[in-house]
Each structure stands twice: as structure tokens, then as C-alpha cells.
Write a protein that holds these residues in place. Structure first.
Motif, mmCIF file in Angstrom:
data_model
loop_
_atom_site.group_PDB
_atom_site.id
_atom_site.type_symbol
_atom_site.label_atom_id
_atom_site.label_comp_id
_atom_site.label_asym_id
_atom_site.label_seq_id
_atom_site.Cartn_x
_atom_site.Cartn_y
_atom_site.Cartn_z
ATOM 1 N N GLY A 129 0.818 -1.210 0.000
ATOM 2 C CA GLY A 129 0.000 0.000 0.000
ATOM 3 C C GLY A 129 0.848 1.254 0.000
ATOM 4 N N VAL A 130 1.928 1.229 0.756
ATOM 5 C CA VAL A 130 2.841 2.371 0.820
ATOM 6 C C VAL A 130 3.561 2.547 -0.517
ATOM 7 C CG1 VAL A 130 4.862 3.321 2.005
ATOM 8 C CG2 VAL A 130 3.140 2.059 3.302
ATOM 9 N N ALA A 131 3.915 1.424 -1.143
ATOM 10 C CA ALA A 131 4.607 1.481 -2.435
ATOM 11 C C ALA A 131 3.747 2.179 -3.480
ATOM 12 C CB ALA A 131 4.964 0.074 -2.897
ATOM 13 N N MET A 132 2.471 1.842 -3.502
ATOM 14 C CA MET A 132 1.587 2.447 -4.489
ATOM 15 C C MET A 132 1.398 3.946 -4.234
ATOM 16 S SD MET A 132 1.041 0.220 -6.660
ATOM 17 C CE MET A 132 0.992 -1.538 -6.974
ATOM 18 N N LYS A 133 1.307 4.323 -2.971
ATOM 19 C CA LYS A 133 1.204 5.756 -2.647
ATOM 20 C C LYS A 133 2.474 6.490 -3.071
ATOM 21 C CE LYS A 133 -1.916 4.999 1.272
ATOM 22 N NZ LYS A 133 -2.036 4.977 2.756
ATOM 23 N N ARG A 134 3.608 5.839 -2.864
ATOM 24 C CA ARG A 134 4.882 6.447 -3.248
ATOM 25 C C ARG A 134 4.970 6.616 -4.761
ATOM 26 N NH1 ARG A 134 10.821 4.419 -1.060
ATOM 27 N NH2 ARG A 134 12.091 5.771 -2.376
ATOM 28 N N MET A 135 4.578 5.580 -5.498
ATOM 29 C CA MET A 135 4.602 5.667 -6.960
ATOM 30 C C MET A 135 3.708 6.787 -7.473
ATOM 31 S SD MET A 135 4.565 1.599 -7.865
ATOM 32 C CE MET A 135 3.804 1.878 -9.462
ATOM 33 N N ARG A 136 2.544 6.932 -6.857
ATOM 34 C CA ARG A 136 1.622 7.971 -7.310
ATOM 35 C C ARG A 136 2.179 9.351 -6.986
ATOM 36 N NH1 ARG A 136 -2.739 7.599 -9.851
ATOM 37 N NH2 ARG A 136 -2.853 5.340 -9.537
ATOM 38 N N ALA A 137 2.817 9.485 -5.831
ATOM 39 C CA ALA A 137 3.414 10.776 -5.459
ATOM 40 C C ALA A 137 4.579 11.132 -6.387
ATOM 41 C CB ALA A 137 3.887 10.730 -4.016
ATOM 42 N N GLU A 138 5.254 10.108 -6.926
ATOM 43 C CA GLU A 138 6.430 10.324 -7.763
ATOM 44 C C GLU A 138 6.127 10.267 -9.262
ATOM 45 O OE1 GLU A 138 9.604 8.119 -4.679
ATOM 46 O OE2 GLU A 138 9.022 7.151 -6.571
ATOM 47 N N LYS A 139 4.855 10.182 -9.636
ATOM 48 C CA LYS A 139 4.522 9.863 -11.031
ATOM 49 C C LYS A 139 5.073 10.866 -12.043
ATOM 50 C CE LYS A 139 -0.186 11.824 -10.919
ATOM 51 N NZ LYS A 139 0.008 12.886 -11.939
ATOM 52 N N ASN A 160 7.959 12.282 -11.739
ATOM 53 C CA ASN A 160 9.413 12.082 -11.748
ATOM 54 C C ASN A 160 9.720 10.757 -11.054
ATOM 55 O OD1 ASN A 160 12.198 12.489 -11.987
ATOM 56 N ND2 ASN A 160 12.302 13.695 -10.096
ATOM 57 N N PRO A 161 9.399 9.633 -11.695
ATOM 58 C CA PRO A 161 9.531 8.327 -11.043
ATOM 59 C C PRO A 161 10.957 8.053 -10.562
ATOM 60 C CG PRO A 161 8.262 8.137 -13.067
ATOM 61 C CD PRO A 161 8.848 9.510 -13.061
ATOM 62 N N GLN A 162 11.045 7.551 -9.334
ATOM 63 C CA GLN A 162 12.343 7.191 -8.761
ATOM 64 C C GLN A 162 12.580 5.684 -8.819
ATOM 65 O OE1 GLN A 162 14.512 9.795 -7.709
ATOM 66 N NE2 GLN A 162 12.891 10.763 -8.909
ATOM 67 N N GLY A 163 11.537 4.922 -9.121
ATOM 68 C CA GLY A 163 11.651 3.480 -9.255
ATOM 69 C C GLY A 163 11.460 3.043 -10.693
ATOM 70 N N ASP A 164 11.865 1.811 -10.976
ATOM 71 C CA ASP A 164 11.711 1.253 -12.314
ATOM 72 C C ASP A 164 10.719 0.103 -12.365
ATOM 73 O OD1 ASP A 164 13.894 2.823 -13.582
ATOM 74 O OD2 ASP A 164 15.159 1.691 -12.200
ATOM 75 N N VAL A 165 10.635 -0.656 -11.271
ATOM 76 C CA VAL A 165 9.795 -1.852 -11.226
ATOM 77 C C VAL A 165 9.060 -1.891 -9.895
ATOM 78 C CG1 VAL A 165 9.782 -4.386 -11.182
ATOM 79 C CG2 VAL A 165 11.332 -3.181 -12.728
ATOM 80 N N ILE A 166 7.805 -2.334 -9.927
ATOM 81 C CA ILE A 166 7.071 -2.675 -8.714
ATOM 82 C C ILE A 166 6.922 -4.187 -8.707
ATOM 83 C CG2 ILE A 166 4.848 -2.222 -9.880
ATOM 84 C CD1 ILE A 166 5.544 -1.769 -6.100
ATOM 85 N N TRP A 167 7.214 -4.820 -7.577
ATOM 86 C CA TRP A 167 7.248 -6.287 -7.518
ATOM 87 C C TRP A 167 6.750 -6.744 -6.142
ATOM 88 C CZ3 TRP A 167 12.001 -9.336 -5.706
ATOM 89 C CH2 TRP A 167 11.789 -10.716 -5.866
ATOM 90 N N GLY A 168 6.063 -7.889 -6.126
ATOM 91 C CA GLY A 168 5.644 -8.451 -4.850
ATOM 92 C C GLY A 168 4.426 -7.775 -4.256
ATOM 93 N N VAL A 169 3.541 -7.266 -5.120
ATOM 94 C CA VAL A 169 2.287 -6.689 -4.654
ATOM 95 C C VAL A 169 1.135 -7.409 -5.359
ATOM 96 C CG1 VAL A 169 3.307 -4.451 -4.136
ATOM 97 C CG2 VAL A 169 2.315 -4.847 -6.381
ATOM 98 N N ASP A 188 -2.655 2.598 -14.143
ATOM 99 C CA ASP A 188 -2.307 3.810 -14.891
ATOM 100 C C ASP A 188 -0.863 4.239 -14.656
ATOM 101 O OD1 ASP A 188 -3.413 4.422 -12.207
ATOM 102 O OD2 ASP A 188 -2.921 6.490 -12.714
ATOM 103 N N LEU A 189 -0.232 3.706 -13.599
ATOM 104 C CA LEU A 189 1.150 4.047 -13.292
ATOM 105 C C LEU A 189 2.145 3.090 -13.945
ATOM 106 C CD1 LEU A 189 0.753 4.749 -9.456
ATOM 107 C CD2 LEU A 189 0.787 6.432 -11.314
#
Length: 335
Positions: free
Chosen positions: A64-74, A76-85, A95-96
Motif C-alpha cells: 500500500g505504501v509502495a503504491m502511494k509512493r509511486m503515485r506521489a512520484e509519477k 518524476n519516477p524514482q523506481g523502475d519496477v514494482i514487484w511483490g504486490v 495507470d502508473l
């Protein structure tokens, strides 16, 4: 003098070439936001480095925190992959994610991958019941989800926060479905919430049960199976009224700085040799349908596990925030 200037120009060009920033062709790293346990993250980073020669910077963060972080960074993304969710979380935030058809896509059941290839399943999570054998005799352990409504379990059941854990949200909606998904069902779910003690992360549940802090826990299959296999004084139950197989997956973050390395990491997540190592060491049930793990870990094939009749986890996706708000309101009122 001209030779010196030419030499200086060449050296500056070579310096620029050797200082290519992340995100450009030739960059050999990838940043992964992971909801997995640190042991799996460490294993993946080491194996990916060996297999691809690419450094994986894996950041452990609850889904849940990862998704909030991705949306906050959309922007200027700081990550490349989301995994294990979970599939539910990936669908809610599709959409992200950037479309990419993994080379192992055809080995994944269509139920466990996105038709538009924005994410692909890597493993399957099966909710089960876990109990401490010193506190609960085998014949007295709960056998059904509905057993958890019995007042005798009040404050004796560990349950991770559904706002942080997609797996816990799935368990809640699965029980709500079983009870009819109406106001009478919500009354029963209030009785369930009255009996549980909410912990913040799903990884805390099996540990708390094994230590005897709780008699029973709503746990993930692989976590409980690892304790059973290690000889811990715990038991696990596949509920007689059915459970669910929920996909966890990986996707490429749209606009990430290392898209090619991200594609390689997503493929790696379903690589046969890596998945077999993950089964053996981490007890994670693979999403790939061609892997036989029956002789490796004490978990039955999916075909032998009863699933909850008529339950589809994504049916509750649109009402997720509304359901979470109601759960929070109930807990504030009864706890």
C-alpha cells in the motif's frame, strides 16, 4: 598546442562516455520497489546480478505504501519496477504502469496477468489459518473462516491491517462475500473484527503466532509453511469453506529511468531457475503453471485446495476505499 587541445577534447569525450547516467542505453542498474520479505529481495538481487550483470537496488516497502509512493512520484519516477504486490493493487494502479509483454507471459494463466501486459503474475498467495499448538489443540483449531466469529477467539487472532496488506483486504472481502455481502454480512464481519488484533504487516502474523502472542493468525500459506517445515510448534489449516488464490506480480513503472533493465528484471522474476530456487528457499507458490513443486515443499497443488465459491477478488476493487473506511470506523467504535 593543437595536439594538446585535441588530446583534451578526446579525454573529455571519454569521460562523458564513462559517466553515462542511469536511464540511458548501457545503464546497468534497476530500482525495484518490493513488497517481499528482505530475504527474498536479497536473493533476487544476488541472482539477478549473476544472471544479467545488472545491479538491482531493491527497496522493501509495504504494498500500500509502495503504491502511494509511486503515485506521489509519477511526474518524476524514482523506481523502475514494482514487484511483490497483489493483483488487486496492481489493477487499481495500472495507470502508473507501462505495458510490456514478458517472454514468460504464455506460461502464466490469463487469470494471473494483465490482458494489456501492464503487469504479470509471479507467484500466488493463498490465505490460510495458522495456530499455535501449545495454545490450541489440533481438534479445537478453527477449520472455517466463520469459526473466527466465535467469542472464544476474542483478542486471540492476529490479522494484518487491510489498509496496508492487499492479502488481508482479500480475506475480508472473501468473508464478506461468503456471508452474503449485505448489511447482515457486515454485522458478522463486525464480530470478526471484534475478535482480531490488528498488526501492521502480514509478515508479523506468523511470527506472533509462533511466539505464542496469539493463538491463531490469518496468514499467508508460504509464511506458515516455512514455520511448519522448520519444526516450529504451529499448525496450518486450509479453511473448509474455501479460500482464494491471489496473484502477486511485477510491473514496469511508467516513466522510469531504466526501462530496458526493468524489462529484464520482470522477465527474471519468472525465470525457471530463479522460481525453483524461490520455491525451495522461500516456499513461494509460482504463478508459472509448468513448475512441479510437490516434492520440494509441504504445500498441495492448487487443484487440491478448495476455493471460495463465486468469489472474485477484483469484484471489490471499485469499492476498496469505501470498504477500508468502514472497517476503520468499526475498529474505532469497538476497540
Amino acid at each position: 598546442m593543437k595536439k594538446m587541445m585535441l588530446f583534451g577534447t578526446v579525454m573529455l569525450a571519454l569521460t562523458a562516455l564513462t559517466a553515462i547516467p542511469s536511464g540511458y542505453p548501457g545503464a546497468q542498474e534497476v530500482t525495484v520497489y518490493s513488497g517481499n520479505m528482505q530475504a527474498l529481495n536479497d536473493l533476487a538481487a544476488a541472482e539477478f546480478q549473476k544472471a544479467a550483470g545488472i545491479k538491482a537496488n531493491i527497496v522493501r516497502v509495504p504494498s500500500g505504501v509502495a503504491m502511494k509512493r509511486m503515485r506521489a512520484e509519477k511526474d518524476n519516477p524514482q523506481g523502475d519496477v514494482i514487484w511483490g504486490v497483489s493483483k488487486v493493487a496492481l489493477m487499481a494502479n495500472a495507470d502508473l504502469l507501462a505495458p510490456y509483454k514478458s517472454k514468460f507471459s504464455d506460461l502464466i494463466d490469463p487469470l494471473f496477468r494483465d490482458p494489456e501486459h501492464r503487469w504479470t503474475g509471479t507467484n500466488l498467495q493463498v490465505p490460510i489459518l495458522m495456530y499455535n499448538k501449545k495454545l490450541v489443540k489440533e481438534g479445537e483449531a478453527p477449520r472455517k473462516w466463520s469459526d473466527l466469529l466465535d467469542p472464544k477467539w476474542k483478542n486471540k487472532v492476529a490479522y494484518s491491517n487491510p489498509a496496508n496488506s492487499s492479502f488481508s483486504f482479500t480475506v475480508f472481502t472473501m468473508m464478506l462475500h461468503a456471508f452474503g455481502n449485505n448489511e447482515a454480512a457486515w454485522k458478522k464481519m463486525e464480530a470478526f473484527l471484534a475478535n482480531v488484533q490488528v498488526v501492521e504487516q502480514s509478515a508479523m502474523v506468523p511470527s506472533n503466532v509462533e511466539k505464542g502472542e496469539f493463538a491463531v493468525g490469518v496468514a499467508l500459506e508460504y509464511m506458515a509453511a516455512r514455520y511448519v517445515a522448520s519444526g516450529a510448534n504451529v499448525g496450518m489449516v486450509y479453511p473448509e469453506d474455501g479460500t482464494a488464490a491471489q496473484a502477486e506480480g511485477a510491473g514496469i513503472i511508467k516513466g522510469g529511468k531504466n526501462p530496458k533493465s526493468a524489462e529484464q528484471f520482470v522477465d527474471f522474476c519468472n525465470d525457471k531457475s530463479f522460481r525453483e530456487k524461490v520455491i525451495k528457499e522461500m516456499f513461494r507458490r509460482p504463478a508459472r503453471k509448468d513448475l512441479d513443486f510437490s516434492q520440494i515443499v509441504p504445500m498441495p497443488p492448487l487443484s487440491q485446495i478448495k476455493t471460495m465459491p463465486g468469489f472474485v477478488d477484483t469484484d471489490y476493487l471499485a469499492d476498496r476505499e469505501k470498504i477500508l473506511t468502514r472497517i476503520k470506523d468499526i475498529l474505532l467504535r469497538i476497540k
